[in-house]
Scaffold this active site. Structure first.
Site, mmCIF file in Angstrom:
data_model
loop_
_atom_site.group_PDB
_atom_site.id
_atom_site.type_symbol
_atom_site.label_atom_id
_atom_site.label_comp_id
_atom_site.label_asym_id
_atom_site.label_seq_id
_atom_site.Cartn_x
_atom_site.Cartn_y
_atom_site.Cartn_z
ATOM 1 N N ASP A 84 14.296 85.352 66.259
ATOM 2 C CA ASP A 84 13.299 86.413 66.111
ATOM 3 C C ASP A 84 12.705 86.841 67.449
ATOM 4 O O ASP A 84 12.087 87.905 67.550
ATOM 5 C CB ASP A 84 12.177 85.973 65.178
ATOM 6 C CG ASP A 84 12.612 85.943 63.723
ATOM 7 O OD1 ASP A 84 13.587 86.634 63.384
ATOM 8 O OD2 ASP A 84 11.985 85.218 62.922
ATOM 9 N N SER A 109 21.002 79.813 59.210
ATOM 10 C CA SER A 109 19.932 80.674 58.685
ATOM 11 C C SER A 109 18.947 79.812 57.926
ATOM 12 O O SER A 109 19.300 79.198 56.908
ATOM 13 C CB SER A 109 20.507 81.745 57.757
ATOM 14 O OG SER A 109 19.475 82.372 57.014
#
Length: 421
Positions: free
Chosen positions: A312, A163
């Protein structure tokens, strides 16, 4: 909001909004530099404006004109906000600034909108508490969250999930720690933080997937930071041009950082015709013009280390896979369940309305059976900008779509529907 079908070839040269990730970081890092910075092509979307308003509440002078002027206050120049800091819908604002505020000599409270308030914060709380910070959060995991700043110590932290937001929070906190901090990623995530902090004088070392940051006395930013176009925004037009026969587009000035171009690699593997032109470096970030021609796609299987490089873009990649021949399997996408919405659920429930029996999810695996019948449908966006834009592209390439909420695109792409028209 009605999005009609678009059956003719799409031939155009265009530009997309500035990179959201870089815009956030340019603001935050400039705010703690020892000098003033001019940010050109800053993304004036709701998420980035949440970061801007939080920094202003912390005593940073920021002037909005054609460009954005940030008057840095130095590493120790932030002041306690008189009111809770509102991160809106922005997980980037919340997570990066939590790392920054964990090292201050005052406490801070974050609030956010209904969606952000449902997103778990344990991923940043755990490593920052190991560094010496203290948190108080609803159910120990959710907003509102209070951060009690402290003198921090460096740690070695192995991230369970790749992340960039969590990594960046730890690295920002590491600037203030008493000794070096090392973050070990299971797979490389976007590295804008490392690049920009290094350009501002921070000492950062990388060996494999381990990134070490050393305590800093000050940062000195470039006088001007130019933000390139966002590849996450470009991805919608890349897919549209690919799946509409006879289409050809050029997207100018797009950031093509290797940690962000997984969507291009996968589409190329599926048979897409994508070319990079006029490649160059701007402020240490690779930039290029992207040319796309329509192409026949084939289903593939992908997963593992490439997923953090395109997390994304999975919803719009799913749209592309729905038009491919054969089945596409995308593994290791459990992270989609804790985004602005449960994106795996949204893809299965809403995308299937436009292309029945095409999309299915099993745990952290997304399966797309390409080539099915397409039809018009009314769909929910769940207030998620990437779901809304992906449904719009899918509707344009099928029989149209009626969205319950188009306003959510303002989070990252304010003029998306103007471009679409």
């Amino acid at each position: 909001m009605l999005v009609p079908n678009f059956s003719q070839p799409f031939v155009k040269t265009l530009e997309v909004p500035a990179d959201k990730s870089v815009s956030h970081r340019a603001l935050i890092f400039s705010a703690i530099a020892d000098n003033s910075v001019r940010i050109s092509n800053f993304l004036r979307a709701e998420d980035c404006l949440s970061t801007l308003n939080c920094l202003k509440a912390l005593g940073v002078e920021i002037n909005l004109a054609e460009d954005v002027f940030v008057h840095g206050v130095g590493l120790r120049g932030l002041k306690k906000s008189a009111a809770p800091l509102n991160a809106g819908n922005s997980g980037t604002t919340l997570r990066l600034m939590s790392g920054l505020l964990a090292a201050q000599n005052f406490d801070s409270t974050f609030i956010g909108d209904a969606s952000l308030s449902k997103r778990p914060m344990s991923r940043i709380i755990l490593p920052l508490e190991k560094m010496g910070a203290t948190f108080s959060a609803r159910e120990n995991n959710f907003l509102p969250i209070k951060i009690f700043g402290a003198n921090l110590r460096g740690i070695n932290y192995e991230m369970p999930v790749a992340s960039a937001q969590v990594k960046s929070a730890i690295l920002l906190a590491g600037l203030y720690a008493e000794n070096p901090t090392t973050v070990i990623e299971p797979a490389p995530s976007r590295d804008h933080t490392e690049k920009m902090l290094a350009a501002m004088g921070a000492r950062i070392e990388k060996i494999g997937n381990a990134i070490t940051i050393f305590p800093a006395e000050k940062l000195f930013a470039p006088e001007k930071i130019s933000v390139a176009g966002d590849i996450s925004s470009a991805a919608f037009w890349i897919v549209l041009a690919t799946i509409l026969d006879g289409s050809e587009i050029t997207i100018k000035n797009v950031g093509v950082n290797r940690t962000r171009t997984g969507i291009l690699d996968v589409l190329l593997k599926m048979g897409a015709k994508i070319f990079l032109e006029n490649e160059r470096l701007e402020c240490g970030e690779p930039v290029a013009d992207i040319k796309i021609f329509s192409a026949k796609l084939r289903g593939i299987e992908t997963g593992g280390e490439i997923i953090p490089r395109m997390i994304d873009e999975i919803p719009i990649l799913a749209v592309a896979a729905g038009f491919a021949e054969g089945t596409t399997i995308i593994r290791d996408v459990g992270e989609l369940r804790v985004k602005e919405s449960d994106r795996l659920k949204a893809i299965v429930e809403e995308f299937n309305k436009l292309s029945p029996a095409t999309f299915e999810a099993q745990d952290d695996i997304l399966i797309i059976h390409g080539g099915g019948v397409k039809k018009f449908a009314s769909c929910k966006t769940y207030g998620d900008h990437r779901i809304a834009m992906s449904l719009s592209i899918m509707g344009m390439a099928t029989e149209g779509v009626d969205l319950d909420d188009g306003a959510c695109v303002k989070i990252s792409y304010p003029n998306f529907f103007d471009m679409l028209k």
